[in-house]
Design a protein around this motif. Structure first.
Motif, mmCIF file in Angstrom:
data_model
loop_
_atom_site.group_PDB
_atom_site.id
_atom_site.type_symbol
_atom_site.label_atom_id
_atom_site.label_comp_id
_atom_site.label_asym_id
_atom_site.label_seq_id
_atom_site.Cartn_x
_atom_site.Cartn_y
_atom_site.Cartn_z
ATOM 1 N N PRO A 103 0.843 -1.207 0.000
ATOM 2 C CA PRO A 103 0.000 0.000 0.000
ATOM 3 C C PRO A 103 0.874 1.251 0.000
ATOM 4 C CG PRO A 103 -0.849 -1.610 1.545
ATOM 5 C CD PRO A 103 0.492 -2.135 1.098
ATOM 6 N N THR A 104 0.672 2.090 -0.970
ATOM 7 C CA THR A 104 1.552 3.241 -1.198
ATOM 8 C C THR A 104 0.731 4.460 -1.575
ATOM 9 O OG1 THR A 104 3.304 1.753 -2.005
ATOM 10 C CG2 THR A 104 3.504 4.097 -2.574
ATOM 11 N N VAL A 105 1.097 5.599 -1.036
ATOM 12 C CA VAL A 105 0.509 6.864 -1.449
ATOM 13 C C VAL A 105 1.267 7.333 -2.692
ATOM 14 C CG1 VAL A 105 0.224 9.306 -0.854
ATOM 15 C CG2 VAL A 105 -0.262 7.536 0.842
ATOM 16 N N VAL A 106 0.532 7.702 -3.729
ATOM 17 C CA VAL A 106 1.170 8.182 -4.961
ATOM 18 C C VAL A 106 0.707 9.607 -5.234
ATOM 19 C CG1 VAL A 106 1.528 7.796 -7.423
ATOM 20 C CG2 VAL A 106 1.294 5.836 -5.881
ATOM 21 N N LEU A 107 1.665 10.502 -5.357
ATOM 22 C CA LEU A 107 1.387 11.921 -5.614
ATOM 23 C C LEU A 107 1.575 12.221 -7.094
ATOM 24 C CD1 LEU A 107 3.421 13.413 -2.620
ATOM 25 C CD2 LEU A 107 1.006 12.759 -2.646
ATOM 26 N N PHE A 108 0.724 13.086 -7.629
ATOM 27 C CA PHE A 108 0.799 13.462 -9.040
ATOM 28 C C PHE A 108 0.963 14.984 -9.141
ATOM 29 C CE2 PHE A 108 -1.771 9.662 -8.571
ATOM 30 C CZ PHE A 108 -1.190 8.788 -9.484
ATOM 31 N N PRO A 109 2.175 15.475 -8.913
ATOM 32 C CA PRO A 109 2.385 16.925 -8.953
ATOM 33 C C PRO A 109 2.638 17.428 -10.374
ATOM 34 C CG PRO A 109 4.400 15.826 -8.336
ATOM 35 C CD PRO A 109 3.379 14.742 -8.524
ATOM 36 N N PRO A 110 2.314 18.680 -10.656
ATOM 37 C CA PRO A 110 2.696 19.270 -11.947
ATOM 38 C C PRO A 110 4.190 19.576 -11.945
ATOM 39 C CG PRO A 110 1.608 20.903 -10.575
ATOM 40 C CD PRO A 110 1.532 19.609 -9.827
ATOM 41 N N GLN A 111 4.836 19.382 -13.092
ATOM 42 C CA GLN A 111 6.263 19.715 -13.181
ATOM 43 C C GLN A 111 6.474 21.106 -13.750
ATOM 44 O OE1 GLN A 111 8.132 20.092 -16.317
ATOM 45 N NE2 GLN A 111 7.807 18.222 -17.508
ATOM 46 N N THR A 112 5.368 21.831 -13.980
ATOM 47 C CA THR A 112 5.453 23.189 -14.490
ATOM 48 C C THR A 112 4.208 23.962 -14.069
ATOM 49 O OG1 THR A 112 5.525 24.554 -16.496
ATOM 50 C CG2 THR A 112 4.469 22.395 -16.675
ATOM 51 N N PRO A 113 4.333 25.227 -13.750
ATOM 52 C CA PRO A 113 3.148 26.023 -13.423
ATOM 53 C C PRO A 113 2.384 26.488 -14.652
ATOM 54 C CG PRO A 113 5.096 27.371 -13.221
ATOM 55 C CD PRO A 113 5.580 25.970 -13.530
ATOM 56 N N SER A 114 2.971 26.326 -15.845
ATOM 57 C CA SER A 114 2.331 26.755 -17.087
ATOM 58 C C SER A 114 2.407 25.626 -18.103
ATOM 59 C CB SER A 114 3.025 27.996 -17.665
ATOM 60 O OG SER A 114 2.567 28.260 -18.977
ATOM 61 N N THR B 47 12.900 22.548 -6.744
ATOM 62 C CA THR B 47 12.668 22.837 -5.327
ATOM 63 C C THR B 47 11.240 22.518 -4.934
ATOM 64 O OG1 THR B 47 14.354 24.569 -5.358
ATOM 65 C CG2 THR B 47 12.745 24.651 -3.573
ATOM 66 N N PHE B 48 10.288 22.836 -5.794
ATOM 67 C CA PHE B 48 8.889 22.527 -5.516
ATOM 68 C C PHE B 48 8.696 21.033 -5.324
ATOM 69 C CE2 PHE B 48 4.650 21.331 -7.119
ATOM 70 C CZ PHE B 48 3.854 22.034 -6.231
ATOM 71 N N LEU B 49 9.281 20.230 -6.218
ATOM 72 C CA LEU B 49 9.054 18.784 -6.197
ATOM 73 C C LEU B 49 9.817 18.078 -5.085
ATOM 74 C CD1 LEU B 49 9.237 18.206 -10.055
ATOM 75 C CD2 LEU B 49 7.183 18.042 -8.627
ATOM 76 N N THR B 50 10.995 18.557 -4.765
ATOM 77 C CA THR B 50 11.833 17.840 -3.797
ATOM 78 C C THR B 50 11.756 18.395 -2.378
ATOM 79 O OG1 THR B 50 13.773 19.205 -4.320
ATOM 80 C CG2 THR B 50 13.450 17.194 -5.616
ATOM 81 N N VAL B 51 11.230 19.602 -2.219
ATOM 82 C CA VAL B 51 11.137 20.212 -0.889
ATOM 83 C C VAL B 51 9.678 20.479 -0.507
ATOM 84 C CG1 VAL B 51 11.813 22.148 0.582
ATOM 85 C CG2 VAL B 51 13.420 21.251 -1.122
ATOM 86 N N ASP B 52 8.996 21.239 -1.345
ATOM 87 C CA ASP B 52 7.644 21.678 -0.993
ATOM 88 C C ASP B 52 6.614 20.549 -1.040
ATOM 89 O OD1 ASP B 52 8.498 24.287 -0.564
ATOM 90 O OD2 ASP B 52 8.207 24.850 -2.663
ATOM 91 N N VAL B 53 6.667 19.712 -2.056
ATOM 92 C CA VAL B 53 5.704 18.609 -2.134
ATOM 93 C C VAL B 53 5.885 17.627 -0.984
ATOM 94 C CG1 VAL B 53 4.993 16.601 -3.497
ATOM 95 C CG2 VAL B 53 5.293 18.819 -4.617
#
Length: 345
Positions: A164-175, A193-199
């Motif tokens: 059982p794993t949580v999977v995140l689907f973040p955008p790699q770009t704001p535009s 930084t967004f993907l490796t720190v903030d997410v």
């Protein structure tokens, strides 16, 4: 009900309009005389061209899910629409949306998150996490719609091939039109930084997830495949493993500091820097020459403690059909390298 720009209905409607414009062009070609005939021909020819381009664009968008609503196409509320997802998978998993206000990157974006059925059944446990990165052009919605990630995850977890794993689907770009390749662009979005720190920070604050590196991995297709391997090599203190589906060894864009030829080129890193203690899974179709060549190059350059596993599909181009066929073994492999759910403290 509004027809979404990535829907089959929109694609069929656009195609029908383009065909009608071509018929109109034929019908009006010899109508009128003199300047009136010329104007009529020019107007109907222009209409034919515009509708053909629109139809082609909608069909392409249907394949990559760059714009999932008309508001995203018009530049309004793009993050929220990109995070739109099915509410639940057939095996009990569900998809929710997180708001990530990036203190480190300055980006505020929405991130879809798949929660396995065990997340609700086992409220005293924290779960491993995989960040799933999309290609360019594209959006996180492609994972959930075109690649049916929730269904595949339910299937693999229910069969016991994946924890059982949580999977995140973040955008790699704001535009949608800006390709970051998950790097920190000079004078541009700080996607890395967004993907490796903030997410990870937002996930730890809003979900019951593991926060140690043994509980975190990455996966991506196409540009997201490059993102996954590059971020794992650059941040071995945060991620234990990464899986790339038809990814490349370099970003193919100008970062702004020349790092696309050095620190953001995975081949350069493996040739010039000590290898990190992470595991990589590199998969592609053999007919996808660039991705297959880059995967073989990384495999040959790898040395302990870096571990590389390769898996190739006979034939297969750079397409969603290849990525959907290869996502199950990639998720299973990732799970074998990541830690299991642990008691919450």
């Amino acid at each position: 009900m509004t027809v979404a720009p990535d829907s089959l209905a929109a694609a069929l409607t656009a195609t029908s309009v383009a065909v009608a414009a071509a018929v109109l062009l034929s019908a009006f070609w010899d109508r009128g005389a003199g300047a009136r005939r010329v104007a009529g021909r020019a107007a109907t020819a222009l209409l034919c061209l515009l509708t053909a381009v629109a139809a082609a664009g909608i069909w392409v968008n249907r394949q990559v899910d760059t714009w999932t609503s008309w508001s995203t196409l018009l530049g309004r509320d793009s993050a929220a629409a990109d995070a739109a997802a099915p509410a639940a998978g057939p095996g009990g998993g569900r998809v929710v949306t997180l708001t990530v206000a990036g203190a480190a990157s300055g980006l505020t974006l929405h991130v879809a998150a798949y929660l396995p059925a065990a997340y609700d059944r086992q409220p005293t446990e924290r779960f491993p996490v995989v960040e799933a990165l999309h290609g360019y052009p594209g959006s996180p919605a492609a994972w959930l719609n075109r690649l049916a990630a929730a269904r595949h995850l339910d299937q693999e977890i229910s069969a016991g091939r994946m924890a059982p794993t949580v999977v995140l689907f973040p955008p790699q770009t704001p535009s949608p039109l800006l390709d970051t390749e998950c790097t920190n662009l000079v004078h541009g979005p700080q996607a890395e930084t967004f993907l490796t720190v903030d997410v990870p920070a937002a996930a730890a604050a809003q979900l019951r997830v593991r926060t140690d590196r043994a509980g975190w991995g990455l996966i991506g297709y196409s540009a997201g495949g490059y993102c996954a391997t590059n971020l794992a090599l650059r941040h071995p203190d945060r991620y234990a493993a990464a899986a790339s589906l038809s990814g490349y060894a370099d970003p193919g864009i100008t970062v702004g500091d020349g790092s696309e030829h050095t620190l953001n080129d995975d081949r350069w890193r493996l040739r010039h820097l000590p290898p990190p203690a992470v595991a990589l899974y590199l998969s592609s179709g053999r007919a996808d020459r660039k991705a297959h060549h880059d995967a073989e190059t990384l495999r040959c350059l790898a040395r302990a403690p870096l571990a590389v596993t390769t898996a190739y599909v006979d034939g297969g181009g750079h397409s969603m059909s290849v990525w959907e066929a290869t996502e199950d073994p990639a998720f299973d492999w990732l799970s074998s390298w990541l830690g299991r759910p642990v008691p919450a403290t």
